[in-house]
Design a protein around this motif. Structure first.
Motif, PDB file in Angstrom:
ATOM      1  N   ASP A  91      -4.708   4.147 -12.752  1.00 27.12           N
ATOM      2  CA  ASP A  91      -5.700   3.413 -11.978  1.00 27.12           C
ATOM      3  C   ASP A  91      -5.181   3.045 -10.593  1.00 27.12           C
ATOM      4  OD1 ASP A  91      -3.875   1.841 -13.320  1.00 27.12           O
ATOM      5  OD2 ASP A  91      -5.231   0.146 -13.601  1.00 27.12           O
ATOM      6  N   ALA A  92      -3.924   2.658 -10.480  1.00 30.22           N
ATOM      7  CA  ALA A  92      -3.366   2.281  -9.178  1.00 30.22           C
ATOM      8  C   ALA A  92      -3.096   3.492  -8.296  1.00 30.22           C
ATOM      9  CB  ALA A  92      -2.079   1.490  -9.363  1.00 30.22           C
ATOM     10  N   LEU A  93      -3.044   4.708  -8.889  1.00 30.39           N
ATOM     11  CA  LEU A  93      -2.760   5.923  -8.133  1.00 30.39           C
ATOM     12  C   LEU A  93      -4.019   6.635  -7.668  1.00 30.39           C
ATOM     13  CD1 LEU A  93       0.075   7.408 -10.375  1.00 30.39           C
ATOM     14  CD2 LEU A  93       0.296   5.882  -8.409  1.00 30.39           C
ATOM     15  N   ALA A  94      -5.183   6.193  -8.131  1.00 29.62           N
ATOM     16  CA  ALA A  94      -6.437   6.845  -7.768  1.00 29.62           C
ATOM     17  C   ALA A  94      -6.715   6.680  -6.271  1.00 29.62           C
ATOM     18  CB  ALA A  94      -7.591   6.259  -8.586  1.00 29.62           C
ATOM     19  N   ASP A  95      -7.473   7.634  -5.719  1.00 31.52           N
ATOM     20  CA  ASP A  95      -7.770   7.605  -4.281  1.00 31.52           C
ATOM     21  C   ASP A  95      -8.531   6.352  -3.860  1.00 31.52           C
ATOM     22  OD1 ASP A  95      -6.506  10.036  -3.935  1.00 31.52           O
ATOM     23  OD2 ASP A  95      -8.348  11.197  -4.167  1.00 31.52           O
ATOM     24  N   ASN A  96      -9.385   5.848  -4.751  1.00 34.79           N
ATOM     25  CA  ASN A  96     -10.204   4.676  -4.419  1.00 34.79           C
ATOM     26  C   ASN A  96      -9.634   3.379  -4.994  1.00 34.79           C
ATOM     27  OD1 ASN A  96     -10.666   5.313  -7.063  1.00 34.79           O
ATOM     28  ND2 ASN A  96     -12.891   4.997  -6.989  1.00 34.79           N
TER      29      ASN A  96
ATOM     30  N   GLY B 190       6.527  -0.098  -9.792  1.00 34.73           N
ATOM     31  CA  GLY B 190       7.272  -1.011  -8.941  1.00 34.73           C
ATOM     32  C   GLY B 190       6.595  -2.352  -8.730  1.00 34.73           C
ATOM     33  N   GLY B 191       5.351  -2.505  -9.220  1.00 39.09           N
ATOM     34  CA  GLY B 191       4.643  -3.746  -8.985  1.00 39.09           C
ATOM     35  C   GLY B 191       4.244  -3.878  -7.523  1.00 39.09           C
ATOM     36  N   ALA B 192       3.958  -5.095  -7.113  1.00 34.85           N
ATOM     37  CA  ALA B 192       3.506  -5.319  -5.738  1.00 34.85           C
ATOM     38  C   ALA B 192       4.630  -5.151  -4.728  1.00 34.85           C
ATOM     39  CB  ALA B 192       2.898  -6.716  -5.628  1.00 34.85           C
ATOM     40  N   TYR B 193       5.878  -5.417  -5.153  1.00 33.55           N
ATOM     41  CA  TYR B 193       7.024  -5.323  -4.249  1.00 33.55           C
ATOM     42  C   TYR B 193       8.101  -4.515  -4.960  1.00 33.55           C
ATOM     43  CZ  TYR B 193       4.434  -9.089  -2.085  1.00 33.55           C
ATOM     44  OH  TYR B 193       3.433  -9.819  -1.516  1.00 33.55           O
ATOM     45  N   SER B 194       8.248  -3.259  -4.576  1.00 32.45           N
ATOM     46  CA  SER B 194       9.055  -2.328  -5.371  1.00 32.45           C
ATOM     47  C   SER B 194      10.548  -2.509  -5.177  1.00 32.45           C
ATOM     48  CB  SER B 194       8.674  -0.892  -5.040  1.00 32.45           C
ATOM     49  OG  SER B 194       8.953  -0.604  -3.687  1.00 32.45           O
TER      50      SER B 194
ATOM     51  N   ILE C  25       1.476   4.076  -3.355  1.00 32.32           N
ATOM     52  CA  ILE C  25       2.718   4.797  -3.639  1.00 32.32           C
ATOM     53  C   ILE C  25       3.682   4.529  -2.490  1.00 32.32           C
ATOM     54  CG2 ILE C  25       3.786   7.041  -4.029  1.00 32.32           C
ATOM     55  CD1 ILE C  25       1.070   8.030  -5.041  1.00 32.32           C
ATOM     56  N   CYS C  26       4.824   3.921  -2.790  1.00 30.28           N
ATOM     57  CA  CYS C  26       5.762   3.585  -1.719  1.00 30.28           C
ATOM     58  C   CYS C  26       6.784   4.686  -1.470  1.00 30.28           C
ATOM     59  CB  CYS C  26       6.474   2.263  -2.021  1.00 30.28           C
ATOM     60  SG  CYS C  26       7.667   2.353  -3.361  1.00 30.28           S
TER      61      CYS C  26
ATOM     62  N   PRO D  21      -7.855  -0.167  -5.388  1.00 34.90           N
ATOM     63  CA  PRO D  21      -7.656  -1.302  -4.458  1.00 34.90           C
ATOM     64  C   PRO D  21      -6.212  -1.312  -3.956  1.00 34.90           C
ATOM     65  CG  PRO D  21      -8.708  -2.012  -6.501  1.00 34.90           C
ATOM     66  CD  PRO D  21      -8.261  -0.598  -6.713  1.00 34.90           C
ATOM     67  N   LEU D  22      -6.032  -1.626  -2.671  1.00 37.05           N
ATOM     68  CA  LEU D  22      -4.707  -1.623  -2.071  1.00 37.05           C
ATOM     69  C   LEU D  22      -4.087  -3.006  -2.172  1.00 37.05           C
ATOM     70  CD1 LEU D  22      -5.378   0.521   1.121  1.00 37.05           C
ATOM     71  CD2 LEU D  22      -4.382   1.254  -1.039  1.00 37.05           C
ATOM     72  N   ILE D  23      -2.833  -3.051  -2.582  1.00 36.54           N
ATOM     73  CA  ILE D  23      -2.113  -4.318  -2.661  1.00 36.54           C
ATOM     74  C   ILE D  23      -1.797  -4.819  -1.260  1.00 36.54           C
ATOM     75  CG2 ILE D  23       0.001  -5.426  -3.493  1.00 36.54           C
ATOM     76  CD1 ILE D  23       0.033  -3.400  -5.767  1.00 36.54           C
ATOM     77  N   HIS D  24      -1.387  -3.902  -0.386  1.00 36.14           N
ATOM     78  CA  HIS D  24      -1.065  -4.247   0.998  1.00 36.14           C
ATOM     79  C   HIS D  24      -1.941  -3.387   1.901  1.00 36.14           C
ATOM     80  CE1 HIS D  24       2.344  -6.522  -0.478  1.00 36.14           C
ATOM     81  NE2 HIS D  24       2.712  -5.472  -1.179  1.00 36.14           N
ATOM     82  N   ALA D  25      -2.830  -4.015   2.626  1.00 39.33           N
ATOM     83  CA  ALA D  25      -3.842  -3.295   3.392  1.00 39.33           C
ATOM     84  C   ALA D  25      -3.252  -2.415   4.484  1.00 39.33           C
ATOM     85  CB  ALA D  25      -4.829  -4.296   4.003  1.00 39.33           C
TER      86      ALA D  25
END
Length: 204
Positions: A4-9, A178-182, A21-22, A11-15
């Motif tokens: 879900d976090a890797l999908a193109d759409n 990595g969560g919000a801060y990898s 993907i860091c 939601p972004l954690i950091h705008a």
């Protein structure tokens, strides 16, 4: 695998970043498709390992002290003192040559002490604002609650072997949570691939 976090759409954690993907690493050795074509047996498996933490022997403590000339000395149980020095200097907006980090003998690290933690920075900021030495010591529960720990991994491995079990081809997809801060996830995902074949003899 959580996608879900890797999908193109997603939601972004950091705008300010275009995706969640860091770091992305690609490694390739030899002719993988040829190895699979010649393999006696090809098998694909998926694995997930849990987020884990190390129970270090010593309590984690962070004494910090400013002298009358504005130089900071921080004693901390760290694996990489110069990483802590750089981070503290950036956060406190100090020249790096005015920050000294002393690492005593470390009872354990296991990767979780390879970057600056919030408690190290808090001790330094308190000392900076109070003009007094400050020491923070975490008990075991606080260590597990607030430290970074080892990331969770998701693996998909495709393996091709000959009749004798020798590995002819190996394809591995790994995703690190990595969560919000990898933090050190950027380096960890690299080592995950580059050291993957270390214990095995693989045809290349």
């Amino acid at each position: 695998m959580r996608s879900d976090a890797l999908a193109d759409n997603a939601p972004l954690i950091h705008a300010e970043y275009p995706r969640n993907i860091c770091q992305e690493v690609h490694n390739e050795v030899g002719n993988v498709e040829k190895g699979f074509a010649e393999a006696y047996l090809v098998r694909t498996d998926t694995f997930a390992n849990k987020k884990s933490d190390g129970a270090c022997l010593e309590p984690q403590g962070y004494p910090g002290q400013f002298d009358i000339n504005g130089n900071l000395t921080l004693w901390t149980s760290t694996q990489v003192s110069h990483y802590v020095q750089r981070t503290v200097a950036i956060v406190l907006q100090m020249p790096i040559d005015k920050v000294r980090v002393i690492a005593p003998y470390v009872g354990g690290g296991f990767g979780v002490k390879a970057s600056a933690g919030s408690h190290e920075i808090i001790a330094c900021m308190l000392s900076q604002n109070t003009h007094c030495p400050v020491r923070l010591v975490l008990d075991r529960e606080e260590v597990f609650m607030h430290n970074r720990a080892r990331h969770q991994f998701y693996h998909e491995m495709k393996m091709g072997v000959d009749k004798y079990g020798k590995i002819l081809a190996h394809k591995h997809l790994s995703v690190l949570d990595g969560g919000a801060y990898s933090s050190f996830g950027i380096a960890t995902i690299y080592y995950n691939g580059s050291l993957l074949h270390a214990p095995y003899a693989i045809a290349i």
